[in-house]
Design a protein around this motif. Structure first.
Motif, PDB file in Angstrom:
ATOM      1  N   HIS A 344       0.820  -1.221   0.000  1.00 17.57           N
ATOM      2  CA  HIS A 344       0.000   0.000   0.000  1.00 17.57           C
ATOM      3  C   HIS A 344       0.852   1.269   0.000  1.00 17.57           C
ATOM      4  O   HIS A 344       0.315   2.361   0.193  1.00 17.57           O
ATOM      5  CB  HIS A 344      -0.923   0.003   1.219  1.00 17.57           C
ATOM      6  N   VAL A 345       2.147   1.129  -0.190  1.00 18.48           N
ATOM      7  CA  VAL A 345       3.064   2.278  -0.140  1.00 18.48           C
ATOM      8  C   VAL A 345       3.852   2.331  -1.450  1.00 18.48           C
ATOM      9  O   VAL A 345       4.444   1.334  -1.860  1.00 18.48           O
ATOM     10  CB  VAL A 345       4.031   2.155   1.057  1.00 18.48           C
ATOM     11  N   THR A 346       3.852   3.502  -2.097  1.00 17.89           N
ATOM     12  CA  THR A 346       4.515   3.639  -3.388  1.00 17.89           C
ATOM     13  C   THR A 346       5.272   4.955  -3.465  1.00 17.89           C
ATOM     14  O   THR A 346       4.727   6.013  -3.134  1.00 17.89           O
ATOM     15  CB  THR A 346       3.489   3.594  -4.545  1.00 17.89           C
ATOM     16  N   VAL A 347       6.513   4.891  -3.908  1.00 18.50           N
ATOM     17  CA  VAL A 347       7.283   6.097  -4.226  1.00 18.50           C
ATOM     18  C   VAL A 347       6.884   6.551  -5.623  1.00 18.50           C
ATOM     19  O   VAL A 347       6.867   5.749  -6.563  1.00 18.50           O
ATOM     20  CB  VAL A 347       8.801   5.823  -4.161  1.00 18.50           C
ATOM     21  N   LEU A 348       6.539   7.833  -5.761  1.00 14.40           N
ATOM     22  CA  LEU A 348       6.108   8.389  -7.041  1.00 14.40           C
ATOM     23  C   LEU A 348       7.299   9.066  -7.718  1.00 14.40           C
ATOM     24  O   LEU A 348       7.849  10.037  -7.200  1.00 14.40           O
ATOM     25  CB  LEU A 348       4.969   9.397  -6.826  1.00 14.40           C
ATOM     26  N   ASP A 349       7.689   8.538  -8.864  1.00 18.71           N
ATOM     27  CA  ASP A 349       8.847   9.036  -9.608  1.00 18.71           C
ATOM     28  C   ASP A 349       8.343  10.006 -10.679  1.00 18.71           C
ATOM     29  O   ASP A 349       7.910   9.594 -11.746  1.00 18.71           O
ATOM     30  CB  ASP A 349       9.593   7.856 -10.235  1.00 18.71           C
ATOM     31  N   ARG A 350       8.402  11.310 -10.374  1.00 23.53           N
ATOM     32  CA  ARG A 350       7.846  12.319 -11.302  1.00 23.53           C
ATOM     33  C   ARG A 350       8.820  12.697 -12.416  1.00 23.53           C
ATOM     34  O   ARG A 350       8.441  12.848 -13.563  1.00 23.53           O
ATOM     35  CB  ARG A 350       7.466  13.586 -10.514  1.00 23.53           C
TER      36      ARG A 350
END
Length: 398
Positions: A344-350
């Motif tokens: 349920h945890v995600t790093v968002l790579d913009r």
């Protein structure tokens, strides 16, 4: 009825010997084929083992501190690959005044990978340069830890909207016909994960451009971005306060857990894990401050001898409690523990990392200096707040 004539004994003997010779020849042929097959594959296996050994030795040599090209793709290496065909970089090498931007085709997660020595990828104690200038001594820096273990995905917006789910109610039996059946309410709140821009710059002398594909410029980029910038992102993924342009970190938005049974740190962590599992979460990661974990490792079987619960100082056990992996993270303040279900945890790579080189900053052109600016953009999405629990360890006694 006519009788068959008996075959003379001499002819029977010849036929028997012929059949025997055919079978014997067939067996010998099969044995030779098997032997040839074994010899061929043994030679192939020997060659394959030699190739594997050669690659292993090369990899070990490449990953030694200060040793030539790296087997891992560091940000510095990726940036220099972009520089090969970049006309602006070529102009700066001849010391024409200007700027050069190198867009690195590497995700934030990939950039955080480290080598077998535990150093940041591509890192080493000494950065070779041209002989006239000597080496550049690199600082001692930590390697980002959290980025290596959390899932990530690429996004295209500066603020990512998502639904943080929750559920109330349970199923139950309908006792009498006509009774209202139990209601399970699935709901959620609209959340926004802000994308933070994290950047840092450093100054280098002109000779790093002369190094070209050598390690001088590569290591300058790696020390600026792979360590300092990624370490800041690592810290903000845990402690970020949220708000405009800031990451809302794991610790501020975690659900507080108050133990009822456990009294020691290990027991309290175990109770938190079991509670999460009982609620349906796959608790697969525990984050602790390295000193808190070390205090647990100092636990002895009893007070009268030096037998340790977690192995011995020369052979410590793997970092694990209650079959759950422990990851010591320096950016998590002492006394705090985080339990995660990483599904349920995600790093968002913009934005993939970019590197800007400039000799036009201030009076750098006349001083033979180059500015190296590293920049990335990322955020954090927690799809279920109860998938991240925080536990406050008891304060040490007097």
């Amino acid at each position: 009825m006519s009788k068959m004539k008996a075959i003379p004994r001499g002819i029977q003997q010849v036929r028997a010997e012929g059949n025997s010779n055919e079978i014997k020849g067939l067996i010998e042929g099969l044995n030779k084929a098997v032997a040839d097959f074994k010899a061929y594959h043994q030679a192939e296996l020997k060659q394959l083992r030699g190739t594997i050994d050669d690659h292993a030795m090369a990899l070990a040599g490449q990953q030694m501190n200060g040793g030539g090209a790296r087997a891992v793709q560091t940000l510095g290496v990726a940036a220099l690959k972009q520089a090969k065909d970049n006309s602006s970089f070529a102009a700066m090498q001849t010391w024409e005044q200007g700027n050069c931007r190198l867009n690195v085709q590497m995700s934030v997660k990939a950039a955080a990978l480290t080598n077998q020595n535990g150093q940041p990828a591509g890192g080493g104690p000494n950065i070779p340069s041209v002989p006239e200038y000597g080496g550049i001594r690199a600082p001692v820096l930590l390697a980002p830890r959290l980025l290596q273990i959390l899932p990530s995905r690429e996004v295209q917006k500066d603020a990512v909207q998502f639904i943080q789910l929750n559920a109330t109610g349970d199923a139950a039996e309908q006792i009498h016909e006509g009774d209202e059946k139990a209601e399970i309410e699935l709901g959620g709140a609209l959340k926004v994960a802000n994308i933070a821009t994290i950047a840092g710059h450093t100054t280098a002398s002109r000779q790093v451009l002369d190094d070209g594909e050598d390690e001088g410029l590569q290591q300058k980029i790696d020390n600026t971005l792979t360590t300092k910038t990624l370490l800041r992102l690592d810290d903000q993924l845990i402690n970020g306060p949220g708000g405009q342009g800031r990451i809302h970190g794991l610790l501020p938005q975690a659900t507080a857990f108050a133990p009822v049974i456990g009294e020691t740190p290990a027991d309290m962590i175990g109770e938190m894990i079991v509670t999460m599992v009982n609620e349906g979460y796959g608790t697969n990661l525990i984050l602790m401050n390295p000193m808190d974990w070390f205090k647990l490792q100092l636990t002895r079987v009893n007070e009268t001898d030096d037998e340790y619960v977690f192995g011995s100082p020369t052979a410590p056990l793997a970092a694990s409690l209650w079959s759950t992996r422990i990851v010591p993270v320096p950016s998590l303040a002492a006394g705090n523990v985080l339990g995660l279900d990483t599904a349920h945890v995600t790093v968002l790579d913009r934005m993939r990392a970019s590197v800007l080189l400039s000799n036009s900053h201030k009076d750098y052109f006349t001083r033979n200096l180059v500015l190296i600016l590293a920049e990335l953009r990322a955020g954090l999405e927690v799809a279920d707040a109860k998938a991240v629990r925080k536990l406050a360890l008891p304060a040490p006694g007097p």
